[in-house]
Design a protein around this motif. Sequence first.
Motif, short mmCIF file in Angstrom:
data_model
loop_
_atom_site.label_atom_id
_atom_site.label_comp_id
_atom_site.label_asym_id
_atom_site.label_seq_id
_atom_site.Cartn_x
_atom_site.Cartn_y
_atom_site.Cartn_z
N LEU A 45 -6.72 10.47 -7.32
CA LEU A 45 -7.67 9.67 -6.57
C LEU A 45 -8.91 10.53 -6.30
O LEU A 45 -8.79 11.66 -5.85
N LYS A 68 -4.90 12.53 -3.84
CA LYS A 68 -6.26 13.10 -3.87
C LYS A 68 -6.21 14.56 -4.31
O LYS A 68 -7.02 15.00 -5.14
N ARG A 113 -12.15 4.59 0.09
CA ARG A 113 -12.12 3.13 -0.02
C ARG A 113 -10.71 2.60 0.26
O ARG A 113 -10.56 1.55 0.90
N THR A 114 -9.69 3.31 -0.22
CA THR A 114 -8.31 2.87 0.01
C THR A 114 -7.97 2.89 1.50
O THR A 114 -7.42 1.93 2.03
N ALA A 158 -1.48 6.32 6.43
CA ALA A 158 -2.09 6.18 5.11
C ALA A 158 -2.80 7.44 4.63
O ALA A 158 -2.62 7.86 3.49
N TYR A 166 -1.67 9.23 1.12
CA TYR A 166 -2.57 9.25 -0.04
C TYR A 166 -3.19 10.62 -0.30
O TYR A 166 -3.81 10.83 -1.35
N TYR A 201 0.82 -1.22 0.00
CA TYR A 201 0.00 0.00 0.00
C TYR A 201 0.85 1.28 0.00
O TYR A 201 0.37 2.34 0.37
N ASP A 250 -12.51 7.00 -3.99
CA ASP A 250 -11.38 6.08 -4.09
C ASP A 250 -10.44 6.24 -2.89
O ASP A 250 -9.92 5.25 -2.35
N PHE A 251 -10.24 7.48 -2.49
CA PHE A 251 -9.42 7.75 -1.32
C PHE A 251 -10.02 7.08 -0.08
O PHE A 251 -9.32 6.38 0.67
N SER A 269 -9.77 0.11 3.26
CA SER A 269 -9.16 -1.19 2.98
C SER A 269 -7.89 -1.41 3.80
O SER A 269 -7.66 -2.49 4.35
N ILE A 270 -7.09 -0.36 3.91
CA ILE A 270 -5.85 -0.44 4.69
C ILE A 270 -6.17 -0.66 6.17
O ILE A 270 -5.59 -1.55 6.82
N TYR A 324 0.46 1.89 8.91
CA TYR A 324 -0.87 2.08 8.31
C TYR A 324 -1.56 3.36 8.80
O TYR A 324 -2.44 3.90 8.12
#
Length: 204
Positions: free
Chosen positions: A103, A98, A110-111, A90, A94, A42, A107-108, A114-115, A87
């Motif tokens: 992103l 964005k 969701r990422t 994150a 990210y 990631y 999407d940001f 997920s992490i 993590y």
Amino acid sequence: MSTFSELVQARRSANNFIEGVNIPQNELEEMFSLARLAPSTYNLQHAHYKVVADKDLKEKVREAAYGQYKIHTASVVIIVLGDKNAYLKAPEIYSGLKLLGALSEDDFDRTIESINSAYSGNDAFQREEAIRNASLSAMQFMLIAKDKGWDTCPMSVPEAAVKELLGLPDNLIPVMMITIGKDNKHKIRPRGYRKPVNEFVEFF
């Protein structure tokens, strides 16, 4: 600069270094600047490094590591650490994508979700990932060092002693040590046996 194949073949684990060779900090910073491009899950960049150049501290590390002479003669000793809490960074990592529009907001979100789902509350996974990703970074660093004319040796690390000596927080796991300097080429042994490909690779 060597070709990559030549570089891989030239890299050896140095068992003894020429004592008293100084590595300028700007050279180390240049090597770490390239090492930061190593892959990580990631893109969390779990690896952290502590560069031990102070002679007294280096000798304390040596004492904890069974008195190995290569630690004494190395220019510096590099402690490779893996961050179990990588993590948590994150959103910061990210946010740039964005802001650039690479992103979307969805999407940001969701990422990050997920992490967090993979890491949060899973101490065993956090530790495994810290070790795995720091090891990838460490191998890249050793190849970079060789390309820059420096020799290295990866070593196991006395985890409890190093954590105490460096005052490390619980989230940073000592993964390995790397001694670095100029190899004392008068004491180089022939390369040890390497298995042929068919002994360690299976094709399906």
